[in-house]
Design a protein around this motif. Structure first.
Motif, mmCIF file in Angstrom:
data_model
loop_
_atom_site.group_PDB
_atom_site.id
_atom_site.type_symbol
_atom_site.label_atom_id
_atom_site.label_comp_id
_atom_site.label_asym_id
_atom_site.label_seq_id
_atom_site.Cartn_x
_atom_site.Cartn_y
_atom_site.Cartn_z
ATOM 1 N N TYR A 114 0.815 -1.208 0.000
ATOM 2 C CA TYR A 114 0.000 0.000 0.000
ATOM 3 C C TYR A 114 0.853 1.264 0.000
ATOM 4 C CZ TYR A 114 -3.553 3.408 1.088
ATOM 5 O OH TYR A 114 -4.380 4.496 1.032
ATOM 6 N N SER A 115 2.000 1.213 0.664
ATOM 7 C CA SER A 115 2.822 2.419 0.758
ATOM 8 C C SER A 115 4.303 2.059 0.685
ATOM 9 C CB SER A 115 2.542 3.145 2.074
ATOM 10 O OG SER A 115 3.083 2.406 3.158
ATOM 11 N N HIS A 165 6.201 2.470 3.109
ATOM 12 C CA HIS A 165 6.605 2.239 4.497
ATOM 13 C C HIS A 165 6.289 0.818 4.964
ATOM 14 C CE1 HIS A 165 7.379 6.498 4.726
ATOM 15 N NE2 HIS A 165 6.166 6.740 4.269
ATOM 16 N N GLU A 176 3.459 -0.907 4.409
ATOM 17 C CA GLU A 176 2.048 -1.252 4.597
ATOM 18 C C GLU A 176 1.611 -2.227 3.511
ATOM 19 O OE1 GLU A 176 -0.709 2.065 6.419
ATOM 20 O OE2 GLU A 176 0.489 2.876 4.760
ATOM 21 N N ARG A 201 -5.964 -2.895 5.356
ATOM 22 C CA ARG A 201 -4.657 -2.245 5.233
ATOM 23 C C ARG A 201 -3.936 -2.410 6.566
ATOM 24 N NH1 ARG A 201 -4.653 4.107 4.405
ATOM 25 N NH2 ARG A 201 -2.830 4.500 5.687
#
Length: 175
Positions: A16-17, A19, A21, A65
């Motif tokens: 998702y990111s 970082h 995720e 998430r």
């Protein structure tokens, strides 16, 4: 924790990111029940590993998430992609009445209102278009569709499922 002590919650489908995720595609009709988990088990390279959750929230309808503790880079997240996610069986919501989890009725006897005692449920085949009770009757396998219209009663106390199948269905397997 062993896989037989758990149920399949979903699969990690994408990042998702930047970082670390990840998005887990949940295999449930009630995704909101799993929004605030503390940990999950991930089948990581054929090893069952607990992963603790730093934060999570529902994303769209059936995606969760998550930010796992100790997963904070793209490379760490990449290593978990396509992994299956599990939870211990005690996290399953209790079902009542004629609703049941497939694993719950294994070992139950099955009776038909017209035929009588059919046999013992040895498994449920859910790889077909219609899930099927796999029943052992004196060494012969009988298949009965898991269909709400056929299920009369699930008696958890007596460990019995009572069905009303179309006439002749069970006899097909015994002739």
């Amino acid at each position: 924790m062993k896989i037989e002590d758990c149920f399949y919650l979903g699969k990690i489908v994408r990042k998702y990111s930047f970082h670390g995720e990840l998005l887990i595609k949940l295999d449930t009709d009630q995704p909101e029940l799993y929004e605030n988990l503390e940990a999950v088990f991930i089948d990581y390279k054929n090893t069952f590993i607990p992963f603790f959750i730093e934060s999570s929230q529902l994303h769209k309808s059936d995606l969760l998430r998550v930010q796992f503790e100790d997963v904070h880079t793209e490379a760490e997240a990449d290593s978990l992609l396509k992994s299956d996610v599990y939870l211990p069986l005690e996290f399953l919501p209790k079902l009542e009445g004629n609703k049941f989890y497939f694993h719950e009725v294994i070992g139950f006897s099955i009776e038909d209102v017209n035929f009588g005692k059919v046999g013992i449920i040895k498994g449920i085949n859910d790889s077909t278009a219609q899930a099927l009770f796999e029943i052992d009757k004196d060494g012969k396998e009988i298949l009965i569709p898991v269909n709400d219209q056929f299920i009369v009663k699930v008696d958890r106390t007596k460990k019995t499922v009572i069905v009303d199948t179309p006439e002749g269905l069970i006899d097909l397997y015994l002739s």
